[in-house]
Design an enzyme around this catalytic site. Structure first.
Site, short mmCIF file in Angstrom:
data_model
loop_
_atom_site.label_atom_id
_atom_site.label_comp_id
_atom_site.label_asym_id
_atom_site.label_seq_id
_atom_site.Cartn_x
_atom_site.Cartn_y
_atom_site.Cartn_z
N HIS A 1 5.05 6.73 -6.20
CA HIS A 1 4.98 5.27 -6.11
C HIS A 1 5.03 4.79 -7.56
CE1 HIS A 1 3.00 1.72 -3.76
NE2 HIS A 1 3.99 1.32 -4.54
N LEU B 1 7.14 3.55 5.84
CA LEU B 1 8.42 2.84 5.94
C LEU B 1 9.58 3.70 5.43
CD1 LEU B 1 7.04 -0.65 5.01
CD2 LEU B 1 8.07 -0.02 7.20
N GLU C 1 9.60 6.98 5.76
CA GLU C 1 9.77 7.91 6.89
C GLU C 1 10.56 7.27 8.02
OE1 GLU C 1 6.99 10.71 8.43
OE2 GLU C 1 5.54 10.27 6.85
N ARG D 1 12.18 16.12 7.70
CA ARG D 1 11.89 15.87 9.11
C ARG D 1 12.38 17.06 9.92
NH1 ARG D 1 9.83 11.19 9.80
NH2 ARG D 1 10.15 11.08 12.05
N MET E 1 4.09 2.27 2.34
CA MET E 1 5.39 2.55 1.72
C MET E 1 5.94 3.88 2.24
SD MET E 1 6.30 3.24 -2.28
CE MET E 1 5.61 4.89 -2.19
N GLY F 1 8.03 13.87 10.89
CA GLY F 1 7.92 14.19 9.47
C GLY F 1 7.13 15.46 9.25
N ALA G 1 0.84 -1.20 0.00
CA ALA G 1 0.00 0.00 0.00
C ALA G 1 0.87 1.25 0.00
CB ALA G 1 -0.90 0.00 1.22
N THR G 2 0.46 2.26 -0.73
CA THR G 2 1.21 3.52 -0.79
C THR G 2 1.39 4.15 0.60
OG1 THR G 2 0.49 3.88 -3.07
CG2 THR G 2 1.33 5.80 -1.87
#
Length: 131
Positions: free
Chosen positions: A69, A41, A43, A113, A38, A62, A34-35
């Protein structure tokens, strides 16, 4: 505030499992990474790469995500998430991010970040909800 070196690298590997795959297409064979998972992960890869460089009591949150994607990754395939610090200005840190499955690049972009003092951040949140 410690200096975060330009070029600091991060890497995380994760297999696509039920908890990070989409489930709305109806067919098990159509389930992919899933976007939103993604992005999460990517981040976490960035966060984890700079966390050891921060003083105790500090972390990062963040503030900006700009990611494409590029390709679908099926269930069971492993994905490698990568980050590299490309700018560090006081508490703001910008990363180049990318992800690759076993066959191809699946994501490309940038992530920003902001380094925070955890206690001060929590106090502001408590104030925001009126406690």
């Amino acid at each position: 505030m410690p200096t975060i070196p330009i070029g600091t690298l991060g890497e995380l590997r994760r297999r696509v499992t039920d908890d990070i795959a989409i489930n709305f297409l109806g067919l098990d064979g159509a389930r992919v990474l899933a976007t939103p998972a993604m992005i999460m992960l990517l981040e976490m890869t960035c966060r984890d790469s700079i966390l050891p460089l921060l003083e105790t009591g500090f972390d990062s949150v963040g503030t900006e995500v700009n990611v494409k994607h590029l390709a679908a990754t099926p269930m069971g395939m492993e994905v490698t998430f990568k980050s590299e610090v490309i700018e560090a200005d006081s508490r703001r840190v910008k990363f180049k991010v990318a992800a690759f499955d076993d066959k191809e690049q699946i994501a490309d972009g940038t992530h920003e970040r902001f380094v925070i003092n955890i206690e001060r951040f929590a106090a502001r949140l408590k104030e925001k909800i009126g406690r």
